[in-house]
Design a protein around this motif. Structure first.
Motif, mmCIF file in Angstrom:
data_model
loop_
_atom_site.group_PDB
_atom_site.id
_atom_site.type_symbol
_atom_site.label_atom_id
_atom_site.label_comp_id
_atom_site.label_asym_id
_atom_site.label_seq_id
_atom_site.Cartn_x
_atom_site.Cartn_y
_atom_site.Cartn_z
ATOM 1 N N THR A 51 39.136 37.248 25.012
ATOM 2 C CA THR A 51 39.543 36.400 26.136
ATOM 3 C C THR A 51 40.825 36.952 26.746
ATOM 4 O O THR A 51 41.588 37.664 26.083
ATOM 5 C CB THR A 51 39.794 34.947 25.689
ATOM 6 O OG1 THR A 51 40.895 34.926 24.772
ATOM 7 C CG2 THR A 51 38.563 34.332 25.049
ATOM 8 N N LEU A 52 41.077 36.605 27.982
ATOM 9 C CA LEU A 52 42.291 37.031 28.674
ATOM 10 C C LEU A 52 43.525 36.465 27.980
ATOM 11 O O LEU A 52 44.522 37.166 27.803
ATOM 12 C CB LEU A 52 42.228 36.593 30.140
ATOM 13 C CG LEU A 52 43.323 37.107 31.057
ATOM 14 C CD1 LEU A 52 43.362 38.629 31.070
ATOM 15 C CD2 LEU A 52 43.119 36.583 32.464
ATOM 16 N N SER A 125 47.247 41.171 35.917
ATOM 17 C CA SER A 125 45.950 41.359 35.260
ATOM 18 C C SER A 125 45.224 42.590 35.797
ATOM 19 O O SER A 125 44.022 42.725 35.623
ATOM 20 C CB SER A 125 45.074 40.123 35.458
ATOM 21 O OG SER A 125 45.617 39.047 34.728
ATOM 22 N N THR A 148 39.976 41.167 33.449
ATOM 23 C CA THR A 148 38.773 40.339 33.351
ATOM 24 C C THR A 148 37.520 41.206 33.329
ATOM 25 O O THR A 148 36.607 40.971 32.536
ATOM 26 C CB THR A 148 38.709 39.340 34.531
ATOM 27 O OG1 THR A 148 39.917 38.582 34.535
ATOM 28 C CG2 THR A 148 37.530 38.410 34.403
ATOM 29 N N ASN A 152 34.959 41.345 30.218
ATOM 30 C CA ASN A 152 33.541 41.020 30.435
ATOM 31 C C ASN A 152 32.631 42.163 30.007
ATOM 32 O O ASN A 152 31.591 41.930 29.392
ATOM 33 C CB ASN A 152 33.284 40.662 31.902
ATOM 34 C CG ASN A 152 33.881 39.324 32.279
ATOM 35 O OD1 ASN A 152 34.179 38.496 31.420
ATOM 36 N ND2 ASN A 152 34.084 39.106 33.559
#
Length: 176
Positions: A51-52, A125, A148, A152
């Motif tokens: 997860t971030l 990010s 992200t 993913n």
């Protein structure tokens, strides 16, 4: 006499059916489970997806994810120099905390650092990969990707377990 025989054979037939039915029901309810019913189901070992939030809390996991993505899915060929997972990696960060040099081999010494390393810049990010073009007078090759997207892709390819093992082979040196 015919009535007696007919009635007697009917009783016998009824008795046989009842005994046969009772015997059949007993066999099906008390029989041993078949091999198909006894099969053991091995739990599939699952790893928690990245997860971030987790990457922001654990620098080494974030660096590992960034390096893994560059090696496996990145478009800059020179990042393949870092693909020996058994040697590990050395990451050097400078006071700006946004530029990270990445060397192959977690135990690399200064005298072995002759060629400009691959490096990445982390701003918010967004990760920008850089690579010096050997024997060229051109600018660094670059590629941008979001954290992200990295997360993913790693989760979709079920590589989170591999990435979670990488920090054990990662040395981080901070320069101030």
């Amino acid at each position: 006499m015919k009535k007696f025989l007919l009635w007697g054979s009917g009783v016998v037939l009824l008795t046989i059916c009842l005994i046969g039915g009772w015997s059949f029901r007993t066999k099906t309810t008390t029989s041993q489970p078949t091999a198909a019913k006894v099969q053991t189901h091995h739990k599939k070992k699952t790893t928690k997806p990245l997860t971030l939030t987790e990457l922001k809390r654990h620098d080494t996991l974030a660096y590992s994810s960034i390096i893994y993505y560059a090696i496996k899915y990145g478009k800059i060929q020179r990042w393949q120099e870092l693909s020996d997972f058994s040697l590990g990696w050395q990451v050097e960060s400078y006071s700006s905390k946004s530029k990270y040099l990445v060397w192959p081999d977690q135990n690399i010494k200064d005298e072995a650092k002759q060629l400009a390393p691959n490096w990445f810049k982390l701003q918010g990010s967004t990760v920008t990969y850089h690579s010096f073009v050997v024997l060229s007078f051109q600018d660094d090759m670059t590629a941008k990707v979001s954290l992200t997207t990295i997360i993913n892709r790693i989760n979709r390819e079920h590589a989170e377990a591999k990435v979670r093992q990488m920090p054990t082979r990662l040395t981080v040196i901070r320069h101030h």
